[in-house]
Design a protein around this motif. Structure first.
Motif, mmCIF file in Angstrom:
data_model
loop_
_atom_site.group_PDB
_atom_site.id
_atom_site.type_symbol
_atom_site.label_atom_id
_atom_site.label_comp_id
_atom_site.label_asym_id
_atom_site.label_seq_id
_atom_site.Cartn_x
_atom_site.Cartn_y
_atom_site.Cartn_z
ATOM 1 N N ARG A 1 -10.690 9.188 -73.104
ATOM 2 C CA ARG A 1 -10.205 10.429 -72.459
ATOM 3 C C ARG A 1 -10.307 10.322 -70.940
ATOM 4 O O ARG A 1 -9.448 10.800 -70.203
ATOM 5 C CB ARG A 1 -11.015 11.630 -72.946
ATOM 6 N N VAL A 2 -11.390 9.698 -70.478
ATOM 7 C CA VAL A 2 -11.564 9.547 -69.020
ATOM 8 C C VAL A 2 -10.486 8.604 -68.475
ATOM 9 O O VAL A 2 -9.867 8.889 -67.441
ATOM 10 C CB VAL A 2 -12.986 9.031 -68.703
ATOM 11 N N LEU A 3 -10.233 7.519 -69.197
ATOM 12 C CA LEU A 3 -9.203 6.574 -68.730
ATOM 13 C C LEU A 3 -7.822 7.235 -68.734
ATOM 14 O O LEU A 3 -7.022 7.043 -67.814
ATOM 15 C CB LEU A 3 -9.209 5.306 -69.591
ATOM 16 N N ALA A 4 -7.570 8.072 -69.742
ATOM 17 C CA ALA A 4 -6.291 8.799 -69.775
ATOM 18 C C ALA A 4 -6.213 9.769 -68.589
ATOM 19 O O ALA A 4 -5.149 9.946 -67.973
ATOM 20 C CB ALA A 4 -6.156 9.564 -71.095
ATOM 21 N N GLY A 5 -7.344 10.371 -68.253
ATOM 22 C CA GLY A 5 -7.391 11.288 -67.100
ATOM 23 C C GLY A 5 -7.087 10.563 -65.798
ATOM 24 O O GLY A 5 -6.344 11.052 -64.943
ATOM 25 N N ILE A 6 -7.649 9.375 -65.648
ATOM 26 C CA ILE A 6 -7.415 8.588 -64.430
ATOM 27 C C ILE A 6 -5.934 8.210 -64.333
ATOM 28 O O ILE A 6 -5.314 8.345 -63.266
ATOM 29 C CB ILE A 6 -8.321 7.329 -64.418
ATOM 30 N N ARG A 7 -5.367 7.806 -65.459
ATOM 31 C CA ARG A 7 -3.940 7.440 -65.456
ATOM 32 C C ARG A 7 -3.069 8.644 -65.082
ATOM 33 O O ARG A 7 -2.155 8.552 -64.268
ATOM 34 C CB ARG A 7 -3.517 6.907 -66.834
ATOM 35 N N ALA A 8 -3.401 9.787 -65.666
ATOM 36 C CA ALA A 8 -2.619 11.005 -65.378
ATOM 37 C C ALA A 8 -2.739 11.384 -63.903
ATOM 38 O O ALA A 8 -1.757 11.799 -63.270
ATOM 39 C CB ALA A 8 -3.101 12.157 -66.266
ATOM 40 N N ALA A 9 -3.923 11.223 -63.365
ATOM 41 C CA ALA A 9 -4.127 11.586 -61.958
ATOM 42 C C ALA A 9 -3.344 10.653 -61.039
ATOM 43 O O ALA A 9 -2.731 11.088 -60.052
ATOM 44 C CB ALA A 9 -5.625 11.554 -61.632
ATOM 45 N N ARG A 10 -3.335 9.362 -61.378
ATOM 46 C CA ARG A 10 -2.559 8.406 -60.583
ATOM 47 C C ARG A 10 -1.071 8.756 -60.666
ATOM 48 O O ARG A 10 -0.353 8.745 -59.669
ATOM 49 C CB ARG A 10 -2.785 6.977 -61.098
ATOM 50 N N ALA A 11 -0.625 9.081 -61.876
ATOM 51 C CA ALA A 11 0.801 9.401 -62.066
ATOM 52 C C ALA A 11 1.169 10.669 -61.297
ATOM 53 O O ALA A 11 2.298 10.804 -60.802
ATOM 54 C CB ALA A 11 1.091 9.582 -63.555
ATOM 55 N N ALA A 12 0.227 11.584 -61.153
ATOM 56 C CA ALA A 12 0.508 12.826 -60.427
ATOM 57 C C ALA A 12 0.503 12.614 -58.912
ATOM 58 O O ALA A 12 0.893 13.497 -58.159
ATOM 59 C CB ALA A 12 -0.533 13.888 -60.809
ATOM 60 N N GLY A 13 0.019 11.441 -58.469
ATOM 61 C CA GLY A 13 0.054 11.137 -57.038
ATOM 62 C C GLY A 13 -1.305 11.121 -56.362
ATOM 63 O O GLY A 13 -1.396 10.930 -55.149
ATOM 64 N N HIS A 14 -2.385 11.298 -57.106
ATOM 65 C CA HIS A 14 -3.718 11.321 -56.495
ATOM 66 C C HIS A 14 -4.206 9.914 -56.180
ATOM 67 O O HIS A 14 -3.928 8.966 -56.909
ATOM 68 C CB HIS A 14 -4.739 11.950 -57.459
ATOM 69 N N GLU A 15 -4.998 9.840 -55.109
ATOM 70 C CA GLU A 15 -5.756 8.628 -54.826
ATOM 71 C C GLU A 15 -7.079 8.783 -55.571
ATOM 72 O O GLU A 15 -7.704 9.842 -55.477
ATOM 73 C CB GLU A 15 -6.062 8.592 -53.329
ATOM 74 N N ILE A 16 -7.509 7.736 -56.281
ATOM 75 C CA ILE A 16 -8.734 7.856 -57.083
ATOM 76 C C ILE A 16 -9.792 6.897 -56.571
ATOM 77 O O ILE A 16 -9.504 5.733 -56.297
ATOM 78 C CB ILE A 16 -8.465 7.506 -58.571
ATOM 79 N N LYS A 17 -10.996 7.424 -56.475
ATOM 80 C CA LYS A 17 -12.143 6.557 -56.193
ATOM 81 C C LYS A 17 -13.102 6.666 -57.371
ATOM 82 O O LYS A 17 -13.385 7.773 -57.841
ATOM 83 C CB LYS A 17 -12.838 6.969 -54.900
ATOM 84 N N ILE A 18 -13.563 5.528 -57.836
ATOM 85 C CA ILE A 18 -14.528 5.511 -58.943
ATOM 86 C C ILE A 18 -15.939 5.516 -58.349
ATOM 87 O O ILE A 18 -16.224 4.761 -57.407
ATOM 88 C CB ILE A 18 -14.327 4.239 -59.816
ATOM 89 N N ASN A 19 -16.809 6.368 -58.871
ATOM 90 C CA ASN A 19 -18.231 6.369 -58.507
ATOM 91 C C ASN A 19 -19.017 5.754 -59.652
ATOM 92 O O ASN A 19 -18.937 6.239 -60.783
ATOM 93 C CB ASN A 19 -18.756 7.804 -58.337
ATOM 94 N N THR A 20 -19.764 4.717 -59.368
ATOM 95 C CA THR A 20 -20.569 4.063 -60.404
ATOM 96 C C THR A 20 -22.025 4.035 -59.973
ATOM 97 O O THR A 20 -22.355 3.497 -58.906
ATOM 98 C CB THR A 20 -20.064 2.612 -60.624
ATOM 99 N N VAL A 21 -22.885 4.641 -60.769
ATOM 100 C CA VAL A 21 -24.319 4.592 -60.480
ATOM 101 C C VAL A 21 -24.850 3.259 -61.005
ATOM 102 O O VAL A 21 -24.596 2.890 -62.155
ATOM 103 C CB VAL A 21 -25.056 5.779 -61.148
ATOM 104 N N ALA A 22 -25.543 2.524 -60.131
ATOM 105 C CA ALA A 22 -26.075 1.211 -60.517
ATOM 106 C C ALA A 22 -27.366 1.406 -61.304
ATOM 107 O O ALA A 22 -28.321 1.993 -60.802
ATOM 108 C CB ALA A 22 -26.336 0.373 -59.257
ATOM 109 N N LEU A 23 -27.374 0.937 -62.545
ATOM 110 C CA LEU A 23 -28.516 1.174 -63.434
ATOM 111 C C LEU A 23 -29.038 -0.157 -63.971
ATOM 112 O O LEU A 23 -28.328 -0.851 -64.721
ATOM 113 C CB LEU A 23 -28.072 2.064 -64.602
#
Ligand code: SAM
Ligand code: SF4
Length: 360
Positions: free
Chosen positions: A170-192
Motif C-alpha cells: 500500500r505504501v509503494l502504491a501511495g508513492i507511485r500515485a504521488a509521483r504520478a500526481a506530480g509530487h517530489e518524494i523524499k524517503i525517510n529511513t530510520v537507521a536501526l
C-alpha cells in the motif's frame, strides 16, 4: 463563516493582503529568538493517532489523546495563519499519521490560500504513505509539491514487523500515485542496528531507480517504547563511512529548511541526506518550532519547555491579539539547543513525549 477562518479564493487572498497592509510586512513583526535565529518554519502535528505502531516510535498499546483535547481543523488553521502572518514561510503537516485525521484535506485546502497570496513558500507533508494513494492528487491540488514518506525497509515481512501492522504494497502504491500526481518524494529511513543495517545499499539503489531522494535518520530517545533504544542506535557517521566504500557522495550545499545535510550520489544522481541529532548538533541554524494537535508549542524537539496556545485561542475566538502575545512570549524563550544523549548510563528516554506528539 466560522470564526477566524477565511475561505480559499480571491476573497481570502485579498483579506491576507489587507492584513499585511495594516500591519506591515511579516519581516517587521517577525519572530526572532534570543539567539538571533529567525523562526520561519512551523511543523504541525494534526493528530497523535496512527494506523502503524513503529517499534522505535510507539509502544504497542499506546494511549491516545481524548478527541475533546484535540484542536479542531479551524483552530489549527487559525494558529497556522497567525504564524504565517508573523513570517513563517514553510508549513509541514505531520502527526501521528496526518492522513488518518478525518477531513484533513479541508485543512490542506485552507492552508493553500497562503501559497496563493505568496505569504508561504511551501506546504509539505510527512506521512507513512498508507493513505497516500487516496489523497495524492488532492494534495497536489491543494498546493503540496513535496512529500516525505517514511519507509525503513523494502522487505514486506520486515516492514510488517517494524510497523507492527503496515502493508508495504500500500505504501509503494501511495508513492507511485504521488509521483504520478506530480509530487517530489523524499524517503525517510530510520537507521536501526540489527534491523535494516544490511539494506542501505538496496534502499539507495531503489531510490535511484524510482527517482526519489533519501534521508537517513538516527533514532532519537523520545517517549517510552517496548524495547531499549540503545540496542538499535546506529551512528550515521558509521553508515556514511560504509556507504562511501561503494558509492560516491559529493558534497552539496542544498538545504530544504530542515536539519538534513545532503550529499549527491554520483551513481544515481539523487540526494542523500543525514539527520544526526545525536552525533552532530544541528541547533545553531534552527529555524523551527512545533505545534501539537492540542495547541502546545514546543520551541525545541529535544526539550520539554512548551507554551499553551489553545488557551489564548479559545479565550478570544474573534481576536488574535492574545494568540500573538503568547507566540511572542514563547519564541522569547526558545532554547539554544537540545541535550539528547543516548547511552547506557541514561535510563529511559531523554524526552518523555513520543515523536508522534510533535511529529519529528
Ligand atoms: N506518521 C508519519 C511518518 O511516519 O512519516 C509522520 C510522523 S513520524 C513521528 C515522523 C518521522 O519521525 C518518521 O520519519 C519517523 O520514522 C520518525 N521517528 C519516529 N520516532 C522516532 C525516533 N524515536 N527517532 C527518530 N525518528 C523517529
Ligand atoms: Fe506512526 Fe509515523 Fe510513528 Fe510509525 S513513525 S508509528 S507511522 S507516527
Amino acid at each position: 463563516m466560522e470564526s477566524g477562518v477565511i475561505p480559499r479564493g480571491a476573497e481570502a487572498v485579498e483579506s491576507d493582503r489587507s492584513w499585511l497592509a495594516a500591519r506591515g510586512r511579516p519581516a517587521e513583526g517577525g519572530l526572532v529568538d534570543p539567539f538571533g535565529r529567525r523562526v520561519t518554519y512551523l511543523r504541525v502535528s494534526v493528530t497523535d493517532r496512527c494506523d502503524f505502531r513503529c517499534v522505535y516510535c510507539m509502544a504497542e498499546d499506546m494511549t491516545f489523546l481524548p478527541k475533546a483535547e484535540v484542536l479542531t481543523l479551524e483552530e489549527l488553521d487559525r494558529i497556522c495563519g497567525a504564524f504565517v502572518k508573523r513570517g513563517v514561510r514553510k508549513l509541514r503537516i505531520t502527526g501521528g499519521e496526518p492522513l488518518v485525521r478525518r477531513d484533513v484535506m479541508r485543512l490542506f485546502h485552507r492552508l493553500g490560500r497562503f501559497l496563493d497570496s505568496d505569504l508561504l513558500d511551501e506546504l509539505t507533508l510527512t506521512t507513512n504513505g498508507s493513505q497516500l494513494e487516496k489523497y495524492a492528487a488532492d494534495l497536489f491540488a491543494a498546493g503540496v509539491r513535496r512529500i516525505n514518506v517514511s519507509l525503513d525497509t523494502l522487505d514486506p515481512e520486515k516492514f510488517r514487523a517494524i510497523t507492527r501492522r503496515g502493508d508495504l504494497s500500500r505504501v509503494l502504491a501511495g508513492i507511485r500515485a504521488a509521483r504520478a500526481a506530480g509530487h517530489e518524494i523524499k524517503i525517510n529511513t530510520v537507521a536501526l542496528r540489527g534491523v535494516n543495517d544490511g539494506e542501505f545499499d538496496a534502499i539507495v539503489r531503489w531510490c535511484g531507480d524510482e527517482g526519489l531522494d533519501l534521508t537517513l535518520i538516527e533514532t532519537m530517545p523520545m517517549g517510552e517504547i517496548d524495547e531499549d533504544r540503545t540496542d538499535r542506535y546506529l551512528p550515521l557517521s558509521r553508515v556514511r563511512a560504509d556507504l562511501e566504500k561503494r558509492w560516491t557522495l559529493e558534497e552539496t550545499d542544498y538545504r530544504t529548511g530542515g536539519p538534513s545535510r545532503y550529499a549527491r550520489l554520483r551513481e544515481t544522481g539523487r540526494r542523500l541526506g543525514f539527520i544526526t541529532p545525536l552525533s552532530h548538533n544541528f541547533c545553531e541554524s534552527c529555524n523551527r518550532v512545533r505545534l501539537t494537535c492540542t495547541g502546545t508549542l514546543y520551541m525545541c524537539l529535544g526539550q520539554q519547555d512548551a507554551a499553551d496556545l489553545r488557551a489564548p485561542l479559545r479565550l478570544a475566538p474573534h481576536d488574535d491579539a492574545p494568540l500573538h502575545a503568547s507566540i511572542d512570549e514563547a519564541i522569547g524563550r526558545k532554547p539554544k539547543g537540545h541535550d539528547f544523549v543516548i547511552d547506557r548510563r541514561h535510563e529511559g528516554p531523554a524526552v518523555p513525549r513520543h515523536m508522534s506528539v510533535t511529529g519529528g
